[in-house]
Design a protein around this motif. Sequence first.
Motif, short mmCIF file in Angstrom:
data_model
loop_
_atom_site.label_atom_id
_atom_site.label_comp_id
_atom_site.label_asym_id
_atom_site.label_seq_id
_atom_site.Cartn_x
_atom_site.Cartn_y
_atom_site.Cartn_z
N ILE A 1 0.88 -1.33 -0.01
CA ILE A 1 -0.22 -0.10 -0.01
C ILE A 1 1.26 1.67 -0.15
O ILE A 1 0.63 2.50 -0.87
CB ILE A 1 -0.42 0.21 1.35
N TYR A 2 1.96 1.34 0.62
CA TYR A 2 3.00 2.51 1.01
C TYR A 2 3.25 2.46 -0.19
O TYR A 2 3.55 3.92 -0.89
CB TYR A 2 4.13 2.00 1.79
N TYR A 3 3.71 1.43 -1.32
CA TYR A 3 4.85 2.06 -2.12
C TYR A 3 4.09 1.62 -3.93
O TYR A 3 4.04 2.55 -4.58
CB TYR A 3 5.38 0.70 -2.54
N PHE A 4 2.41 1.20 -3.61
CA PHE A 4 2.05 2.29 -4.59
C PHE A 4 1.03 3.09 -4.44
O PHE A 4 -0.35 3.29 -5.91
CB PHE A 4 1.03 0.28 -5.21
N GLU A 5 0.09 3.11 -3.54
CA GLU A 5 -0.45 4.25 -3.60
C GLU A 5 -0.77 5.35 -2.56
O GLU A 5 -0.53 6.16 -2.99
CB GLU A 5 -1.76 3.19 -2.26
N ALA A 6 -0.87 5.09 -1.51
CA ALA A 6 -0.01 5.89 -0.65
C ALA A 6 1.12 6.81 -0.87
O ALA A 6 2.63 5.22 -0.30
CB ALA A 6 -0.69 6.10 0.78
N LYS A 7 1.82 8.18 -0.62
CA LYS A 7 3.10 8.01 -0.60
C LYS A 7 3.63 8.66 1.18
O LYS A 7 3.50 10.07 0.63
CB LYS A 7 3.96 8.90 -1.34
N PRO A 8 3.33 7.88 2.18
CA PRO A 8 4.28 8.69 3.23
C PRO A 8 5.24 9.06 3.45
O PRO A 8 5.93 8.41 2.63
CB PRO A 8 3.13 7.18 4.57
N PRO A 9 5.78 9.74 4.87
CA PRO A 9 6.66 10.71 5.06
C PRO A 9 7.97 9.40 5.31
O PRO A 9 6.92 7.92 5.90
CB PRO A 9 6.44 11.70 6.09
N ILE A 10 8.91 9.46 5.61
CA ILE A 10 9.35 7.98 6.07
C ILE A 10 9.32 7.53 7.60
O ILE A 10 9.41 6.33 7.48
CB ILE A 10 10.90 8.51 5.39
N GLU A 11 9.49 8.58 7.95
CA GLU A 11 8.84 8.80 9.60
C GLU A 11 7.99 7.25 10.05
O GLU A 11 7.98 7.20 10.75
CB GLU A 11 8.73 9.56 10.40
N ILE A 12 7.05 7.83 9.05
CA ILE A 12 4.93 6.93 9.24
C ILE A 12 5.53 5.65 8.30
O ILE A 12 5.60 4.44 9.43
CB ILE A 12 4.13 7.62 9.21
N TYR A 13 6.56 5.38 7.75
CA TYR A 13 7.14 4.56 6.88
C TYR A 13 7.83 3.17 8.30
O TYR A 13 7.91 1.71 8.48
CB TYR A 13 7.50 4.27 6.06
N ILE A 14 9.30 4.18 8.78
CA ILE A 14 10.49 2.91 9.45
C ILE A 14 8.87 3.19 10.63
O ILE A 14 9.40 2.07 11.31
CB ILE A 14 10.93 4.57 9.79
N ILE A 15 8.45 3.57 11.69
CA ILE A 15 7.70 3.29 12.61
C ILE A 15 6.42 2.04 12.60
O ILE A 15 6.67 1.29 13.46
CB ILE A 15 6.86 4.53 12.98
N SER A 16 5.99 2.19 11.59
CA SER A 16 5.04 1.30 11.03
C SER A 16 5.47 0.03 10.57
O SER A 16 5.29 -1.56 11.33
CB SER A 16 3.85 1.27 10.12
N ASN A 17 6.32 -0.07 9.68
CA ASN A 17 7.41 -0.96 9.43
C ASN A 17 8.16 -1.96 10.95
O ASN A 17 8.57 -3.37 11.12
CB ASN A 17 8.00 -1.23 8.89
N LEU A 18 8.66 -1.32 11.79
CA LEU A 18 9.30 -1.43 13.32
C LEU A 18 8.21 -2.48 13.71
O LEU A 18 8.62 -3.08 14.31
CB LEU A 18 9.80 -0.30 13.89
N PHE A 19 6.92 -1.77 13.95
CA PHE A 19 5.92 -1.89 14.80
C PHE A 19 5.77 -3.50 14.43
O PHE A 19 5.14 -4.44 14.87
CB PHE A 19 4.96 -0.38 14.41
N ILE A 20 5.07 -3.50 12.79
CA ILE A 20 4.81 -4.95 12.66
C ILE A 20 6.18 -5.93 12.78
O ILE A 20 5.79 -7.04 12.83
CB ILE A 20 4.59 -4.88 10.32
N ILE A 21 7.28 -5.79 12.86
CA ILE A 21 8.34 -6.25 13.11
C ILE A 21 8.33 -7.13 14.39
O ILE A 21 8.84 -7.90 14.92
CB ILE A 21 9.58 -5.96 12.31
N PHE A 22 8.42 -5.91 15.36
CA PHE A 22 8.39 -6.16 17.03
C PHE A 22 6.97 -7.21 17.04
O PHE A 22 7.18 -8.14 17.92
CB PHE A 22 8.07 -4.81 17.64
N ILE A 23 5.91 -6.85 16.55
CA ILE A 23 4.62 -7.58 16.77
C ILE A 23 5.14 -9.24 16.01
O ILE A 23 4.74 -9.96 17.42
CB ILE A 23 3.45 -7.30 15.95
N SER A 24 6.18 -9.60 15.45
CA SER A 24 5.84 -10.63 14.73
C SER A 24 7.17 -11.40 15.51
O SER A 24 6.84 -12.42 15.68
CB SER A 24 7.20 -10.85 13.04
N ILE A 25 8.01 -10.95 15.87
CA ILE A 25 8.61 -11.38 17.14
C ILE A 25 8.28 -11.36 18.35
O ILE A 25 8.32 -12.71 18.58
CB ILE A 25 9.84 -10.09 17.01
#
Length: 157
Positions: free
Chosen positions: A108-132
Motif C-alpha cells: 500500500i505504501y509503495y503503490f497507493e500512498a506515499k507517506p513520510p519516511i518516519e511513518i513508513y519506518i515506525i509502522s514497519n518497526l511496529f509490525i516487525i516487533f509484533i512478529s517477533i
Amino acid sequence: MTSKIDITEFRNRLKGNTKIGSPKLKIPMGFFSIFTDNSKCFYGNFDNSTFELIKNSNFSPGFYFLKGTYKNTEKNLIVNYSVEPVGKLRIAWIKYFPIIAFIMCNSIYYFEAKPPIEIYIISNLFIIFISIFSRHNIKWQNRKLKRKFNKIFEIVD
C-alpha cells in the motif's frame, strides 16, 4: 515421567487446580472476568486415568494444552503427557499474520500512498516487533504450561 506424589494426591490436585470444561473451547472473557472465579490455574477435563488441561486465563488465549495419562505402579506414579496445539490454524495465524501485514502495508505504501519516511519506518518497526513478540509468546506459553504442571504435580525426569 514419574511423580513424587501418589495417585490419590494427584487426583486431589487435579480436582483442586482444574476448572471443568473443554480445553479446546476455552474462550477468554476479558473484561467479564471480573464477575467470574479464576482461582484455579488449569481448565480442562480429567478422569481416573487421562487428562486434558489448558492454562486458565481470561485475558490471553491458550495456544497449547496438555494431554496425557497417569497410572500407578508398584513404586510410584507414572505420568505421560504431551503438549499439543489447541488449533494449528490459530498458531499459523499468529505466526504468519504479521508477515502478511508487513507485505500488505508495504504494498500500500509503495503503490497507493506515499507517506513520510518516519511513518513508513515506525509502522514497519511496529509490525516487525509484533512478529517477533508473537513467535516468542507462543514458545513462552508452551514452556510456562509445562513448568506449572511439573511444579504442581511434582513431576521429575
